[in-house]
Each structure stands twice: as C-alpha cells, then as structure tokens.
Design a protein around this motif. Structure first.
Motif: not given
Length: 338
Positions: A72, A150, A154, A157-158, A167, A271
């Motif tokens: 990420f 995004p 994301t 969420a992972v 989220v 990130e």
C-alpha cells in the motif's frame, strides 16, 4: 654571468616528489568485513537471543506489519507522485467554487479521490496556494488527502477485517476535522501567519525526472517511518508488560490520549498506519481511531514539512489546533459509529 636557479615552486615539488603517505581511513568494505567477522564470532549468543520467545514475538509482529503495509505504501507513493507531477495545480483552482466557505468542503472531499500521503499533500497544498487557491481550502485538502484517499481506506479495511466500521469512521472523522480546520482558518487565520510557499524543488525539471525524484523522496521518508512504526508496535507487543498496556487501555481517556500522542511521535505514513493500529489490540476501537485520525494530520515529520513550506509561525499554531480538534472529533465519531 652566473645564472641562479630559483627554488622549485610548491606545486612543482609536489608533482615531482613522492606523495605524502595518507593516514589510514575506514572504507565501506573494511567496515562490512569487520561487521561480518563480529557476527560470525558472536553467532552463538545471537542465535540464543533470536530464539528467545520475546524476540520471536517481536520478529513476528515486525515482519507482519511491514509485509502487510509495504504494498500500500509503494502504490500510494507512485500515485501521489503521478498526481503531483502530471496533474497541473491549475486544475484544482478551476474545480473549486469561488466562495471560500464552499471551497473548503469541496477541497476536503477532493482529498478522498486523490491518493497520497502527508509527504505529498504538503507540497501539493503549497502549489495550490501559489496558484491562487484560498488558503483555507488548500489547508482542508492538506489534512484530508492523506487520511481519506482510496489507498488509505483500502488499507484500513484490510487491516481491520473484523471491524469494517473503522473505514467509515475514519472517513467521517477525518473529513470533519479537515473541514472544521479550513473554516477555522477562514475565520481566524491571518495572512502574516502563512508564509508564501516557495517553488517546488522539482519545478523546472522534466516530468520524468520530477516523477522519479518525488518517488525516491517519498519512499525514503515513508519507508523509514514505516520501519520505525513497525519497531515501535513490535516492541509494545513483545517487551512492554501486558499489565501496563492494559492499565492504559482500561482508562478511556488515557487510552485515547496515549494513542493520539503515539501517532504524533511515530510519524507513520498514512498508507501504513492502519496495520500498526490493528496490532494494538489492547486498546479500544475508539482509541485506535484517534491514532488513525491524528497521525496523518499531526506528526513530527509533518510539522517539520509544514514549518519548512509555510513558516514556523504557521506550524506552531496550526498543528496544536489540529490535534486539539482531532481528538474530541475522533471520540465523538467513535461513540456514534463504533
């Protein structure tokens, strides 16, 4: 008539005569060989140390955080560099409403669709101000872009597969803080607090050189802080007594303040911060939400970048105000959504 020979000059003497012997210096091969020899000699103690249960736990947590976060981080750095180099700042100036009060939430929402970490958001915000965007809107973008894009959502969420509500909670809390700080600056900010940002160090270069220069800069900075964050998370998990963490986690106020302060000190790239927060299982979801909201907006490296871009007077006012607003907004959002 006698001809007297003049003494040779210092340059001629130095060129004709033998070179003076230089003192010994340590070069990189010698250092590497020395380290390898010491490692071989101490392999027994090193093996026993790495085989200890506490070190096995530390290594497991460290590797898990880095391996999960690294893709990420790399993707975010590539996309943020592409946006900073190939998307002209005039595009954002044209896209924002003319009224500053309306431009603030639009700029905050624009951060949700533009991948980038805080390393990229500061120079982009500076470029926006240079192109005539109202500072309140540029500052709202500065705070929202690294928190709600995004890639970051994301990754969140992972990192929290069993808690998908993290989220929307992160999205809502971060947008609220970004817009509130923009409106606060619009009402209370003064032009003499905000130094006009200098031109980017990549201005005037070709797009390819600027792109790879931005990528190298962000990877070195964000990757280094990711490693520091993983080290801190692994140390908290493996070394700090569980009773200490449990004592801090059991007090809701202390837990939120502790993780908010930890986010400032660790300075993890946005990130990757969700994976560090997910590893702090002793703390409540609300406390970890505060970690995720505060980190991309207020940390040590971000403070230094803001001071360098907009001036120290700006950073000394903007960073504490953002922290003071981000903590209660995180708590309120966590109470409603978590």
């Amino acid at each position: 008539m006698a001809v007297t020979k003049s003494p040779p000059t210092q340059g001629a003497a130095s060129s004709a005569g033998p070179e003076e012997p230089q003192g010994r210096r340590l070069d990189s091969p010698l250092v590497l060989i020395t380290v390898l020899v010491l490692a071989v000699l101490a392999q027994g103690p090193i093996r026993r140390m790495l085989g200890a249960p506490v070190m096995q736990t530390w290594t497991t947590v460290f590797v898990a955080v880095v391996v999960q976060a690294l893709p990420f981080l790399v993707l975010g750095v590539l996309l943020s560099a592409a946006i900073a180099v190939f998307v002209p700042p005039s595009f954002f100036a044209r896209a924002l409403p003319g009224r500053p009060a309306l431009a603030v939430p639009v700029a905050g929402a624009a951060g949700a669709v533009l991948p980038g970490c805080e390393c990229a958001s500061v120079p982009v915000a500076g470029a926006l101000i240079r192109r005539g965007v109202t500072p309140a809107a540029a500052l709202a973008f500065l705070l929202s872009a690294p928190a709600v894009n995004p890639i970051v959502l994301t990754a969140t969420a992972v990192a929290f597969p069993d808690n998908p509500e993290m989220v929307p909670a992160r999205l809502v809390a971060s947008l609220l803080v970004a817009c509130a700080m923009g409106w606060l600056w619009l009402r209370l900010g003064r032009t003499d607090w905000l130094r006009p940002p200098a031109r980017s160090s990549y201005d005037g270069q070709g797009r390819g050189a600027a792109f790879w220069g931005s990528v190298r800069h962000d990877v070195m900075h964000a990757g280094g802080f990711l490693v520091l964050g993983a080290i801190a998370a692994a140390t908290l998990k493996a070394v700090v007594p569980e009773t200490w963490l449990r004592t801090a986690a059991d007090n809701p106020v202390v837990a939120v303040l502790a993780l908010a302060a930890l986010a400032v000190l660790l300075s993890i790239c946005s990130e990757a911060d969700a994976f560090v927060a997910a590893s702090l299982t002793q703390f409540s979801l609300t406390a970890r939400l505060a970690f995720l909201v505060v980190g991309p907006m207020v940390d040590l490296k971000l403070f230094a970048m803001q001071a360098g871009t907009f001036g120290r007077d700006f950073a000394l006012r903007f960073a504490p105000a953002t922290f003071a607003l981000a903590v209660p907004v995180s708590v309120l959002t966590g109470a409603v959504l978590l």
